[in-house]
Scaffold this active site. Structure first.
Site, PDB file in Angstrom:
ATOM      1  N   GLY A   1     -12.515 -12.459 -41.670  1.00  0.00           N
ATOM      2  CA  GLY A   1     -13.911 -12.045 -41.519  1.00  0.00           C
ATOM      3  C   GLY A   1     -14.135 -10.631 -42.049  1.00  0.00           C
TER       4      GLY A   1
ATOM      5  N   HIS B   1     -14.975 -17.287 -35.493  1.00  0.00           N
ATOM      6  CA  HIS B   1     -13.794 -18.067 -35.896  1.00  0.00           C
ATOM      7  C   HIS B   1     -14.212 -19.460 -36.352  1.00  0.00           C
ATOM      8  CE1 HIS B   1     -11.944 -15.214 -32.864  1.00  0.00           C
ATOM      9  NE2 HIS B   1     -11.193 -15.002 -33.931  1.00  0.00           N
TER      10      HIS B   1
ATOM     11  N   GLN C   1      -9.374  -3.854 -42.270  1.00  0.00           N
ATOM     12  CA  GLN C   1      -8.266  -4.816 -42.194  1.00  0.00           C
ATOM     13  C   GLN C   1      -8.251  -5.716 -43.424  1.00  0.00           C
ATOM     14  OE1 GLN C   1      -7.131  -7.229 -38.583  1.00  0.00           O
ATOM     15  NE2 GLN C   1      -8.343  -8.804 -39.586  1.00  0.00           N
TER      16      GLN C   1
HETATM   17  O1  PAF Z   1      -8.355 -10.120 -37.103  1.00  0.00           O
HETATM   18  C1  PAF Z   1      -7.556 -10.631 -36.286  1.00  0.00           C
HETATM   19  O2  PAF Z   1      -7.903 -11.491 -35.483  1.00  0.00           O
HETATM   20  C2  PAF Z   1      -6.119 -10.164 -36.285  1.00  0.00           C
HETATM   21  O3  PAF Z   1      -6.011  -8.815 -36.639  1.00  0.00           O
HETATM   22  C3  PAF Z   1      -5.202 -11.032 -37.173  1.00  0.00           C
HETATM   23  C4  PAF Z   1      -5.630 -10.986 -38.610  1.00  0.00           C
HETATM   24  C5  PAF Z   1      -5.233 -12.466 -36.670  1.00  0.00           C
HETATM   25  C6  PAF Z   1      -3.758 -10.529 -37.075  1.00  0.00           C
HETATM   26  O4  PAF Z   1      -3.265 -10.619 -35.776  1.00  0.00           O
END
Ligand code: PAF
Length: 267
Positions: free
Chosen positions: A144, A34, A150
């Site tokens: 990421g 992060h 995703q």
């Molecule tokens: O990748 C993540 O941390 C989560 O899936 C996200 C994109 C914050 C959605 O809750």
């Protein structure tokens, strides 16, 4: 760093902002992966905004949600240290003001790979990301590459719903031994932590996906899938049993595999 806990507060704050805004949505449990996203958002834009929202609708397993390692106090301090200008940390009722009556559904991709093993997961992810993008209205939003499926789904949704924010993909951050950083790594015991980097190593092995899956099973992983898609080899596999079970995902570009020719196993 400004901390906004309600949607009303956030909207007033957003309305007064000028300049380019970079956004890093998170579930909390912040780590160096992060940090890289927040630093990139701060470097590319006038302002970097982080959301901390442990989104219940994307957890198909209630035990996974209950054991997710996020602490608001620690995450706020960490986000600030990485250069975040503001954090949006709403509660569940504020985000799901509709009780999750309205959802983003995608198919077929959201039912494959991780989606085949986590029913409803991507509907929860896409719904919350759409809500957050609508609230935050960022110029750029940072995700990421570790969660590559995703990322592909979010890119597709942004295109399908004419979302103005640019979706920016950022490389996976790894520990020195190659393990992709994840909030869930904190739940690995010593034996699990020693085994976990073998997932990344296996992805780079020559041979078909099935052979890699078999090799991971022999090492002690419970393999959900190993597949070649999006010009990458992807895998999801769990370590441990019962309460101690930890699910890991990872992927690498095909160019990092030693073979000369590759064939995607899907569109
Ligand atoms: O990748 C993540 O941390 C989560 O899936 C996200 C994109 C914050 C959605 O809750």
């Amino acid at each position: 760093m400004k901390v906004l806990r309600s949607i009303g507060e956030w909207r007033r704050f957003r309305a007064a902002l000028t300049g380019g805004l970079g956004f890093v949505p998170t579930l909390g449990g912040l780590h160096a992966g992060h940090a890289a996203l927040i630093q990139r958002a701060a470097a590319d834009n006038d302002l970097a905004v982080v959301s901390l929202f442990l989104n219940p609708t994307q957890f198909n397993d209630p035990r996974d949600l209950a054991s997710y390692p996020a602490s608001l106090e620690d995450d706020l301090a960490y986000a600030e240290a990485q250069g975040a200008h503001a954090v949006l940390a709403p509660d569940r009722e504020a985000i799901y003001v509709d009780g999750f009556r309205f959802k983003v559904e995608e198919s077929p991709l959201s039912r494959e790979l991780c989606g085949a093993h986590r029913p409803g997961h991507f509907s929860g992810v896409l719904t919350v990301v759409l809500k957050l993008l609508n609230l935050v209205k960022p110029d750029r939003a940072y995700f990421g590459e570790k969660d590559y499926q995703q990322l592909e789904l979010i890119r597709g949704m942004a295109q399908a719903f004419f979302i103005d924010s640019e979706i920016v993909a950022c490389p996976t951050v790894r520990d020195a031994d190659g393990l992709a950083l994840s909030s869930r790594n904190a739940r690995l015991d010593a034996a699990g932590r020693a085994l976990a980097p073998r997932l990344r190593e296996a992805l780079a092995c020559p041979g078909p996906d099935g052979q890699v899956a078999d090799a991971l099973s022999r090492l002690g992983f419970d393999v959900d899938y190993v597949a070649t898609r999006f010009g990458r080899r992807l895998a999801a596999a769990s370590i441990g049993k019962g309460e101690g079970r930890v699910r890991l995902i990872d992927n690498i570009p095909l160019a990092m595999r030693p073979e000369a020719t590759h064939h995607d196993s899907g569109p």
